[in-house]
Design a protein around this motif. Structure first.
Motif, PDB file in Angstrom:
ATOM      1  N   ASP A  54       0.757  -1.110  -0.015  1.00 16.67           N
ATOM      2  CA  ASP A  54      -0.084   0.010  -0.149  1.00 16.67           C
ATOM      3  C   ASP A  54       0.770   1.203  -0.019  1.00 16.67           C
ATOM      4  OD1 ASP A  54      -2.211  -1.528  -0.044  1.00 16.67           O
ATOM      5  OD2 ASP A  54      -2.699  -1.168   2.168  1.00 16.67           O
ATOM      6  N   GLN A  58       0.827   4.187  -2.644  1.00 18.17           N
ATOM      7  CA  GLN A  58       0.597   5.484  -2.222  1.00 18.17           C
ATOM      8  C   GLN A  58       1.952   6.578  -2.676  1.00 18.17           C
ATOM      9  OE1 GLN A  58      -0.569   5.092   2.099  1.00 18.17           O
ATOM     10  NE2 GLN A  58      -2.385   6.160   1.386  1.00 18.17           N
ATOM     11  N   PRO A  76      -1.705  -1.377   6.740  1.00 20.91           N
ATOM     12  CA  PRO A  76      -2.585  -1.398   5.397  1.00 20.91           C
ATOM     13  C   PRO A  76      -3.655  -0.158   5.677  1.00 20.91           C
ATOM     14  CG  PRO A  76      -2.294  -3.626   6.291  1.00 20.91           C
ATOM     15  CD  PRO A  76      -1.803  -2.629   7.173  1.00 20.91           C
ATOM     16  N   PRO A  79      -8.899   0.847   1.574  1.00 20.16           N
ATOM     17  CA  PRO A  79      -8.720   0.445   0.263  1.00 20.16           C
ATOM     18  C   PRO A  79      -9.476   1.707  -0.475  1.00 20.16           C
ATOM     19  CG  PRO A  79      -9.413  -1.467   1.172  1.00 20.16           C
ATOM     20  CD  PRO A  79      -9.393  -0.444   2.526  1.00 20.16           C
ATOM     21  N   LEU A  82      -7.094   4.592  -1.172  1.00 18.68           N
ATOM     22  CA  LEU A  82      -6.161   4.243  -2.709  1.00 18.68           C
ATOM     23  C   LEU A  82      -6.903   4.412  -3.665  1.00 18.68           C
ATOM     24  CD1 LEU A  82      -4.265   0.590  -1.515  1.00 18.68           C
ATOM     25  CD2 LEU A  82      -3.394   3.132  -2.035  1.00 18.68           C
ATOM     26  N   ASN A 133      -4.860  -6.611  -6.015  1.00 25.26           N
ATOM     27  CA  ASN A 133      -5.835  -5.265  -5.601  1.00 25.26           C
ATOM     28  C   ASN A 133      -6.628  -5.507  -6.847  1.00 25.26           C
ATOM     29  OD1 ASN A 133      -7.270  -2.840  -5.260  1.00 25.26           O
ATOM     30  ND2 ASN A 133      -5.881  -2.454  -3.701  1.00 25.26           N
TER      31      ASN A 133
END
Length: 213
Positions: A54, A58, A76, A79, A82, A133
């Motif tokens: 993650d 990012q 984490p 989601p 993100l 993902n």
């Protein structure tokens, strides 16, 4: 070595390993060894491999801000955050491409090269690990199609006599992506590509300029 320096080295090492051999095959000890940091330092900064992935995602998008040391170990992220950051970054990229309304090939190529050099590792991680993902992978697929379309539209406007500008757009985008990312991180000659990186990109740029001007 400061924490910021360690984070930079860890993110670079993890990105390369997530591409080859892949996210699921990569162990935290492998990342620490590649980054030349102690395993204990790695776990002090990251709660685990998911948090590190993650972080890599990012740090690729320009909306990410530096994290204070009090937040370590990083965990984490949501989601949804993100997705939000990725969508915002893609909108900005598409805006940059959409500004190329006049037949200015150099500006278009500059936008493509700069952006693929920034996002290259990020895209390759998704390509090699499409299930890690699925939401980000789906966004990436949509973005690639958007780039193909915009570059094809540009070529159709700037070169009205060009046959099949849509396919030419795909060739331009994929060629830039190959030399900005695949050749550097995902080929047999990675060391050669890295040692001669800018010179090769200059050759590719000149070749595209001669082809479409």
């Amino acid at each position: 070595m400061t924490d910021e320096e360690k984070l930079e080295r860890i993110a670079a090492a993890a990105s390369e390993l997530f591409i080859q051999p892949g996210y699921h095959e990569t162990q935290m000890q492998m990342i620490a060894q590649r980054a030349h940091v102690a395993v204990g330092s790695l776990y002090r900064l990251f709660s685990g491999k998911e948090a590190l992935l993650d972080y890599v995602f990012q740090m690729t998008v320009p909306t990410m801000t530096a994290l204070p040391s009090s937040t370590y170990p990083l965990r984490p992220v949501d989601p949804r955050e993100l997705i939000r950051q990725t969508e915002a970054a893609y909108r900005d990229w598409n805006h940059q491409l959409a500004k190329q309304r006049t037949p200015d090939l150099d500006s278009l190529l500059t936008t493509l090269f700069v952006t693929f050099k920034r996002y290259g590792r990020y895209f390759l991680i998704l390509e090699h690990n499409p299930t890690v993902n699925p939401a980000l992978t789906a966004l990436y697929r949509q973005q690639r199609q958007e780039i193909y379309q915009q570059v094809g539209d540009f070529l159709m406007q700037s070169r009205p006599s060009l046959k099949d500008p849509e396919r030419n757009g795909v060739v331009v985008v994929d060629l830039v992506f190959w030399w900005c990312a695949h050749k550097r991180y995902d080929s047999f000659e990675t060391e050669m590509a890295r040692s001669d990186d800018e010179q090769m990109l200059t050759v590719v740029r000149e070749m595209l300029r001669r082809s479409y001007q």
